[in-house]
Scaffold this motif. Sequence first.
Motif, PDB file in Angstrom:
ATOM      1  N   GLN A 291       0.816  -1.215   0.000  1.00  0.00           N
ATOM      2  CA  GLN A 291       0.000   0.000   0.000  1.00  0.00           C
ATOM      3  C   GLN A 291       0.857   1.276   0.000  1.00  0.00           C
ATOM      4  N   SER A 292       2.162   1.105   0.132  1.00  0.00           N
ATOM      5  CA  SER A 292       3.081   2.233  -0.035  1.00  0.00           C
ATOM      6  C   SER A 292       4.480   1.684  -0.244  1.00  0.00           C
ATOM      7  N   TRP A 293       5.335   2.526  -0.863  1.00  0.00           N
ATOM      8  CA  TRP A 293       6.750   2.199  -1.025  1.00  0.00           C
ATOM      9  C   TRP A 293       7.598   3.244  -0.307  1.00  0.00           C
ATOM     10  N   VAL A 294       8.634   2.771   0.360  1.00  0.00           N
ATOM     11  CA  VAL A 294       9.671   3.639   0.929  1.00  0.00           C
ATOM     12  C   VAL A 294      10.959   3.285   0.203  1.00  0.00           C
ATOM     13  N   VAL A 295      11.517   4.240  -0.512  1.00  0.00           N
ATOM     14  CA  VAL A 295      12.644   3.950  -1.387  1.00  0.00           C
ATOM     15  C   VAL A 295      13.780   4.925  -1.124  1.00  0.00           C
ATOM     16  N   GLY A 296      14.955   4.396  -0.857  1.00  0.00           N
ATOM     17  CA  GLY A 296      16.127   5.252  -0.844  1.00  0.00           C
ATOM     18  C   GLY A 296      17.090   5.173   0.312  1.00  0.00           C
ATOM     19  N   PRO A 297      16.670   4.940   1.565  1.00  0.00           N
ATOM     20  CA  PRO A 297      17.624   4.978   2.663  1.00  0.00           C
ATOM     21  C   PRO A 297      18.768   3.975   2.470  1.00  0.00           C
ATOM     22  N   GLY A 298      19.994   4.461   2.422  1.00  0.00           N
ATOM     23  CA  GLY A 298      21.164   3.587   2.288  1.00  0.00           C
ATOM     24  C   GLY A 298      21.207   2.800   1.005  1.00  0.00           C
ATOM     25  N   LEU A 299      20.487   3.230  -0.015  1.00  0.00           N
ATOM     26  CA  LEU A 299      20.366   2.453  -1.243  1.00  0.00           C
ATOM     27  C   LEU A 299      21.676   2.385  -2.005  1.00  0.00           C
ATOM     28  N   GLY A 300      22.446   3.461  -1.951  1.00  0.00           N
ATOM     29  CA  GLY A 300      23.694   3.501  -2.696  1.00  0.00           C
ATOM     30  C   GLY A 300      23.462   3.897  -4.140  1.00  0.00           C
ATOM     31  N   ALA A 301      24.530   4.214  -4.818  1.00  0.00           N
ATOM     32  CA  ALA A 301      24.445   4.634  -6.212  1.00  0.00           C
ATOM     33  C   ALA A 301      24.207   3.431  -7.129  1.00  0.00           C
ATOM     34  N   ASP A 313       4.692   2.501 -10.296  1.00  0.00           N
ATOM     35  CA  ASP A 313       3.499   1.931  -9.650  1.00  0.00           C
ATOM     36  C   ASP A 313       2.584   3.101  -9.300  1.00  0.00           C
ATOM     37  N   ALA A 314       1.896   3.630 -10.316  1.00  0.00           N
ATOM     38  CA  ALA A 314       1.271   4.947 -10.239  1.00  0.00           C
ATOM     39  C   ALA A 314       0.162   5.055  -9.211  1.00  0.00           C
ATOM     40  N   ASP A 315      -0.432   3.942  -8.800  1.00  0.00           N
ATOM     41  CA  ASP A 315      -1.561   3.990  -7.869  1.00  0.00           C
ATOM     42  C   ASP A 315      -1.151   3.746  -6.421  1.00  0.00           C
ATOM     43  N   VAL A 316       0.146   3.589  -6.192  1.00  0.00           N
ATOM     44  CA  VAL A 316       0.634   3.320  -4.838  1.00  0.00           C
ATOM     45  C   VAL A 316       1.456   4.509  -4.353  1.00  0.00           C
ATOM     46  N   PRO A 317       1.171   5.061  -3.164  1.00  0.00           N
ATOM     47  CA  PRO A 317       1.973   6.165  -2.632  1.00  0.00           C
ATOM     48  C   PRO A 317       3.446   5.770  -2.500  1.00  0.00           C
ATOM     49  N   VAL A 318       4.316   6.719  -2.741  1.00  0.00           N
ATOM     50  CA  VAL A 318       5.754   6.469  -2.685  1.00  0.00           C
ATOM     51  C   VAL A 318       6.427   7.557  -1.860  1.00  0.00           C
ATOM     52  N   LEU A 319       7.300   7.139  -0.967  1.00  0.00           N
ATOM     53  CA  LEU A 319       8.179   8.058  -0.241  1.00  0.00           C
ATOM     54  C   LEU A 319       9.585   7.883  -0.777  1.00  0.00           C
ATOM     55  N   ARG A 337      -0.452   9.375 -10.160  1.00  0.00           N
ATOM     56  CA  ARG A 337      -1.813   9.544  -9.621  1.00  0.00           C
ATOM     57  C   ARG A 337      -1.809   9.495  -8.096  1.00  0.00           C
ATOM     58  N   ALA A 338      -1.006   8.624  -7.532  1.00  0.00           N
ATOM     59  CA  ALA A 338      -0.961   8.477  -6.076  1.00  0.00           C
ATOM     60  C   ALA A 338       0.006   9.495  -5.471  1.00  0.00           C
ATOM     61  N   ALA A 339      -0.051   9.608  -4.154  1.00  0.00           N
ATOM     62  CA  ALA A 339       0.775  10.592  -3.449  1.00  0.00           C
ATOM     63  C   ALA A 339       2.261  10.258  -3.565  1.00  0.00           C
ATOM     64  N   THR A 340       3.062  11.294  -3.655  1.00  0.00           N
ATOM     65  CA  THR A 340       4.503  11.161  -3.563  1.00  0.00           C
ATOM     66  C   THR A 340       4.975  12.086  -2.452  1.00  0.00           C
ATOM     67  N   LEU A 341       5.817  11.565  -1.583  1.00  0.00           N
ATOM     68  CA  LEU A 341       6.368  12.345  -0.474  1.00  0.00           C
ATOM     69  C   LEU A 341       7.883  12.312  -0.572  1.00  0.00           C
ATOM     70  N   LEU A 342       8.497  13.478  -0.709  1.00  0.00           N
ATOM     71  CA  LEU A 342       9.951  13.608  -0.745  1.00  0.00           C
ATOM     72  C   LEU A 342      10.435  14.065   0.622  1.00  0.00           C
ATOM     73  N   THR A 343      11.534  13.449   1.101  1.00  0.00           N
ATOM     74  CA  THR A 343      12.003  13.780   2.452  1.00  0.00           C
ATOM     75  C   THR A 343      13.481  14.143   2.449  1.00  0.00           C
ATOM     76  N   PRO A 344      13.869  15.228   1.790  1.00  0.00           N
ATOM     77  CA  PRO A 344      15.286  15.593   1.734  1.00  0.00           C
ATOM     78  C   PRO A 344      15.760  16.349   2.971  1.00  0.00           C
ATOM     79  N   HIS A 345      17.074  16.281   3.215  1.00  0.00           N
ATOM     80  CA  HIS A 345      17.681  17.263   4.112  1.00  0.00           C
ATOM     81  C   HIS A 345      18.161  18.432   3.252  1.00  0.00           C
ATOM     82  N   ALA A 346      18.786  19.428   3.858  1.00  0.00           N
ATOM     83  CA  ALA A 346      19.113  20.656   3.135  1.00  0.00           C
ATOM     84  C   ALA A 346      20.019  20.393   1.940  1.00  0.00           C
ATOM     85  N   GLY A 347      20.997  19.507   2.093  1.00  0.00           N
ATOM     86  CA  GLY A 347      21.899  19.219   0.988  1.00  0.00           C
ATOM     87  C   GLY A 347      21.192  18.559  -0.175  1.00  0.00           C
ATOM     88  N   GLU A 348      20.314  17.618   0.116  1.00  0.00           N
ATOM     89  CA  GLU A 348      19.551  16.949  -0.947  1.00  0.00           C
ATOM     90  C   GLU A 348      18.559  17.907  -1.597  1.00  0.00           C
TER      91      GLU A 348
END
Length: 474
Positions: A291-301, A313-319, A337-348
């Motif tokens: 029902q949601s995706w969390v993508v990015g912490p420690g993912l690496g390049a 996955d356009a119908d599933v919220p993504v962080l 279509r679904a919500a997107t939430l970006l959570t950057p710090h100042a550098g990002e």
Amino acid sequence: MRTAYSVESVRAAERELMARLPEGALMARAAAGLAAVCAELLARGRGRVYGSRVVLLVGPGDNGGDALYAGARLARRGAGVTAVPMDPARVHPGGLAALRAAGGRVGASVPERADLVVDGLLGIGGRGGLRPAAAALVERIPAGATVVAVDLPSGVDADTGEVAGPAVTADVTVTFGAYKPGLLTDPGASRVGAVRLVDIGLEPPEHAVAMEALQHADVARLLPVPSASSDKYRRGVVGVVAGSEQYPGAAVLAVAGALRGGAGAVRYVGPAAEAVLARFPEVLVGRGRVQSWVVGPGLGAGRAEEVGRALADADVPVLLDADGLRGLDGAVVRGRRAATLLTPHAGEAAALLGVAREEVEAGRLGAVRELARRYGAAVLLKGSTTLVAPAGGGAVRVNPTGTSWLATAGSGDVLSGLAGALLAGGLPGVDAGSAAAYLHGLAGRFAAGGAPVVAQEVAAALPEAWRSVRAAGQ
């Protein structure tokens, strides 16, 4: 909920109110409230107002008039009050007359000793840093004096919190009628001290709210609570794409935040499955319905395809956090279509906007609004004051909880998992980000207790934070 209004909205409300009141009544209300706070501070520090030494730093506008009328009230209670004008040729005449009639005096320079200093140099219309004449007065504020700012510290932008040059650092700020955004967001917020709101009868319209700060009861209304018919799938399944061989702990902490944040289940996708299962055997490994995706912490390049797959996955919220923000395609995000939430710090955030980090840190409110506009997403800008902007514009939320001890490795990974769980529970992006920041900050306080804390302890304290908030809503 604490609400803040722009200078334009406050001025409009003031004009409307003054049209209904006798001349000078609004300033009298403000001065009375200011004097009451000053008297309280003097009584607390010295045991009495009588015999105390008060210095007024007086600007040419109504802000200076407020200080002078308040000084007159203190002088009538036996305080020794000295007004030091920034420009002796431009002083509020009525306020100056009232001060002199009450026994106050006007000085050419700031006295070497004072119990309390009132900053009445600039009002909410001030822009930029202090001019040389004002800055020279501020530099001479006696050490040890309690500094009280009138409406907001001079040199702080009321609408943005920006500090473009020299500015006052107050111990207490007495603001009139309504909070202003500059009082609630850094860098200005770090200069206001304790904020005291004086009710002078202003009624700004609700649609004019520029900033909001949620309280316990507000967050309690947002939190999803399982019903008797709920199962783990109805509560929300969070997919976590995080961690790498170099950063397996990021995956563990993001999963911890999701599990402690109310997710019915967590699916983990990535190379740190062994570390995740060792800590949380209840986690599902591998892709499946979420029902949601969390993508990015420690993912690496080099794992951009993971980000693209979640966004597709356009119908599933993504962080998206940390490495999930690298090279982000605004058109793709805006087209979801679904919500997107970006959570950057100042550098990002700076990288997403193509500006220097210092520019983001100096203008956090403008930066979070621009990110939300540019990417068509809710944005949680982490930092000394965490801000959450809605995707479609409107009031920005500022998080009132937290502790400086949260500036520790992995803390943001816990926050991402927690916000992802709230997205999976059905909250819109701005609500998920706001509630997550609030609970995360509260958990940080509980876990730290005034001492160093590590991220896994913050995650462990989330249930306590949740219970504290829920109790306020019952």
